[in-house]
Design a protein around this motif. Structure first.
Motif, short mmCIF file in Angstrom:
data_model
loop_
_atom_site.label_atom_id
_atom_site.label_comp_id
_atom_site.label_asym_id
_atom_site.label_seq_id
_atom_site.Cartn_x
_atom_site.Cartn_y
_atom_site.Cartn_z
N LEU A 77 0.80 -1.22 0.00
CA LEU A 77 0.00 0.00 0.00
C LEU A 77 0.84 1.28 0.00
O LEU A 77 0.31 2.36 -0.23
N LEU A 78 2.12 1.18 0.26
CA LEU A 78 2.95 2.36 0.46
C LEU A 78 2.90 3.33 -0.72
O LEU A 78 2.93 4.55 -0.53
N GLY A 79 2.79 2.81 -1.91
CA GLY A 79 2.77 3.67 -3.08
C GLY A 79 1.54 4.56 -3.18
O GLY A 79 1.51 5.49 -4.00
N GLU A 80 0.53 4.32 -2.33
CA GLU A 80 -0.71 5.08 -2.39
C GLU A 80 -0.68 6.35 -1.54
O GLU A 80 -1.62 7.15 -1.58
N THR A 81 0.37 6.56 -0.77
CA THR A 81 0.37 7.70 0.15
C THR A 81 1.75 8.30 0.33
O THR A 81 2.77 7.61 0.18
N ARG A 82 1.76 9.57 0.70
CA ARG A 82 2.99 10.25 1.07
C ARG A 82 3.24 10.14 2.57
O ARG A 82 4.37 10.30 3.03
N TYR A 83 2.17 9.86 3.33
CA TYR A 83 2.24 9.93 4.79
C TYR A 83 2.27 8.53 5.39
O TYR A 83 1.49 7.66 5.00
N VAL A 84 3.15 8.34 6.38
CA VAL A 84 3.33 7.05 7.04
C VAL A 84 3.21 7.26 8.54
O VAL A 84 3.84 8.15 9.11
N GLY A 85 2.38 6.47 9.20
CA GLY A 85 2.25 6.59 10.65
C GLY A 85 0.99 5.92 11.16
O GLY A 85 0.03 5.78 10.42
N VAL A 105 10.49 -4.99 11.86
CA VAL A 105 9.43 -4.37 11.07
C VAL A 105 9.76 -2.91 10.77
O VAL A 105 9.60 -2.44 9.63
N PHE A 106 10.22 -2.17 11.77
CA PHE A 106 10.52 -0.75 11.57
C PHE A 106 11.67 -0.57 10.59
O PHE A 106 11.66 0.33 9.75
N ARG A 107 12.65 -1.43 10.68
CA ARG A 107 13.77 -1.36 9.73
C ARG A 107 13.26 -1.56 8.29
O ARG A 107 13.67 -0.85 7.37
N ARG A 108 12.36 -2.47 8.12
CA ARG A 108 11.79 -2.70 6.79
C ARG A 108 11.00 -1.48 6.32
O ARG A 108 11.08 -1.09 5.15
N ILE A 109 10.23 -0.89 7.23
CA ILE A 109 9.48 0.33 6.89
C ILE A 109 10.43 1.43 6.43
O ILE A 109 10.20 2.09 5.42
N LEU A 110 11.50 1.64 7.19
CA LEU A 110 12.46 2.68 6.83
C LEU A 110 13.11 2.40 5.47
O LEU A 110 13.27 3.32 4.66
N ARG A 111 13.47 1.17 5.23
CA ARG A 111 14.09 0.83 3.95
C ARG A 111 13.13 1.09 2.79
O ARG A 111 13.53 1.62 1.75
N CYS A 113 10.62 3.20 2.75
CA CYS A 113 10.43 4.65 2.60
C CYS A 113 11.65 5.29 1.94
O CYS A 113 11.51 6.20 1.11
N ALA A 114 12.82 4.83 2.30
CA ALA A 114 14.04 5.36 1.67
C ALA A 114 14.06 5.06 0.18
O ALA A 114 14.44 5.90 -0.63
N GLN A 115 13.66 3.85 -0.16
CA GLN A 115 13.65 3.47 -1.56
C GLN A 115 12.62 4.29 -2.34
O GLN A 115 12.89 4.74 -3.46
N ALA A 116 11.44 4.48 -1.76
CA ALA A 116 10.37 5.21 -2.44
C ALA A 116 10.70 6.70 -2.54
O ALA A 116 10.44 7.34 -3.55
N GLY A 117 11.25 7.26 -1.47
CA GLY A 117 11.57 8.69 -1.42
C GLY A 117 10.34 9.55 -1.20
O GLY A 117 9.22 9.20 -1.58
N GLY A 118 10.54 10.68 -0.52
CA GLY A 118 9.49 11.66 -0.38
C GLY A 118 8.44 11.39 0.69
O GLY A 118 7.45 12.13 0.77
N GLU A 137 19.41 6.70 10.93
CA GLU A 137 20.74 6.99 10.37
C GLU A 137 21.26 5.82 9.54
O GLU A 137 21.93 6.01 8.52
N GLU A 138 20.96 4.59 9.97
CA GLU A 138 21.46 3.41 9.26
C GLU A 138 20.73 3.17 7.94
O GLU A 138 21.34 2.74 6.96
N GLU A 139 19.42 3.45 7.92
CA GLU A 139 18.59 2.98 6.82
C GLU A 139 18.13 4.05 5.83
O GLU A 139 17.72 3.73 4.73
N VAL A 140 18.17 5.32 6.23
CA VAL A 140 17.59 6.36 5.38
C VAL A 140 18.64 7.40 5.02
O VAL A 140 19.03 8.22 5.86
N PRO A 141 19.12 7.39 3.79
CA PRO A 141 20.08 8.42 3.37
C PRO A 141 19.46 9.80 3.51
O PRO A 141 18.25 9.98 3.39
N ASP A 142 20.29 10.77 3.77
CA ASP A 142 19.84 12.14 3.98
C ASP A 142 18.96 12.61 2.82
O ASP A 142 19.33 12.48 1.65
N GLY A 143 17.79 13.13 3.17
CA GLY A 143 16.89 13.69 2.18
C GLY A 143 15.89 12.73 1.58
O GLY A 143 15.00 13.14 0.83
N ARG A 144 15.98 11.44 1.89
CA ARG A 144 15.09 10.46 1.29
C ARG A 144 13.74 10.37 1.98
O ARG A 144 12.78 9.81 1.44
#
Length: 245
Positions: A77-85, A105-111, A113-118, A137-144
């Motif tokens: 479902l992630l592709g359907e929204t900009r907002y996560v929470g 689970v949270f690590r997977r969520i972060l990965r 989101c980082a891949q999708a961007g925005g 810091e480990e999973e999300v490059p700056d700005g992703r």
């Protein structure tokens, strides 16, 4: 004043549909967070017809022990929204036994989101702010992705670290009722502050707080930061515009 409730569980109120309409009618920008991906469809359906309500795709850490298999649906479902929470970690006594699973689970969520961007994430971090920051810091490059710590209860050092990473903080009235909470909020960068109710898990009078009650948080925030209520509301609204630009 234009109000912002950046973390509210609208679908947990008995008058869910009417409350969505009320937020839109009153012009309150409301982020309707969800606790499981199975709640996404109805939240998104109601929010998508409004100007001021947005739905967030959630996987609440307190439910991970029983619902962790829904992470596959969350990812679909992630592709359907900009907002996560609401997502994140909870290391409190009641949920500590599932912390390893929560982390997975949270690590997977972060990965994802980082891949999708925005994406913009509303983060739960009870007794786990340091670990949440480590994972970001480990999973999300700056700005992703962008992060908003909801009802932050971490240390002053964690708060500074989060601010240095560009994170925002959504503040509710209950946070401002203690000396420690007021001191923490007073120390946060004013350009990173948003308001929330976390309704229905906070109270207003004899009942659960509703998004329209976030004006009280605006007034308390104004007092804590030496501003007028109008100035406080304007700061929060400007912060929201920058966050969501």
């Amino acid at each position: 004043m234009r109000l912002v409730d950046f973390h509210c569980h609208l679908d947990l109120y008995p008058d869910f549909e009417a409350l969505v309409a009320e937020c839109d009618r009153l012009g309150i920008f409301t982020l309707a967070v969800t606790t499981t991906p199975k709640a996404w469809s109805r939240n998104n359906m109601l929010a998508s017809s409004t100007k001021h309500v947005r739905a967030a795709l959630g996987m609440h850490p307190q439910l991970v022990a029983e619902r962790w298999r829904e992470i596959d649906l969350w990812e679909e479902l992630l592709g359907e929204t900009r907002y996560v929470g609401e997502v994140g970690l909870d290391a409190g006594p009641r949920y500590f036994s599932s912390l390893d699973r929560q982390t997975e689970v949270f690590r997977r969520i972060l990965r994802c989101c980082a891949q999708a961007g925005g994406k913009i994430l509303s983060i739960h971090s009870v007794r786990a702010a340091t670990k949440v920051l480590d994972l970001i810091e480990e999973e999300v490059p700056d700005g992703r992705a962008k992060f908003v710590f909801h009802w932050f209860t971490g240390s002053a050092a964690d708060a500074r670290r989060a601010a240095n990473l560009g994170c925002y903080f959504s503040i509710n009235s209950q946070m401002l009722q203690s000396d420690r909470g007021r001191a923490l909020v007073s120390s946060l960068p004013i350009d990173r502050l948003l308001t929330e109710t976390d309704g229905p898990f906070t109270s207003q009078g004899d009942g659960p707080a509703r998004p329209r009650d976030v004006g009280q948080t605006v007034r308390h925030l104004a007092t804590a930061r030496g501003l007028s209520s109008a100035e406080s509301a304007a700061v929060v609204l400007q912060n929201l515009k920058i966050l969501t630009a």
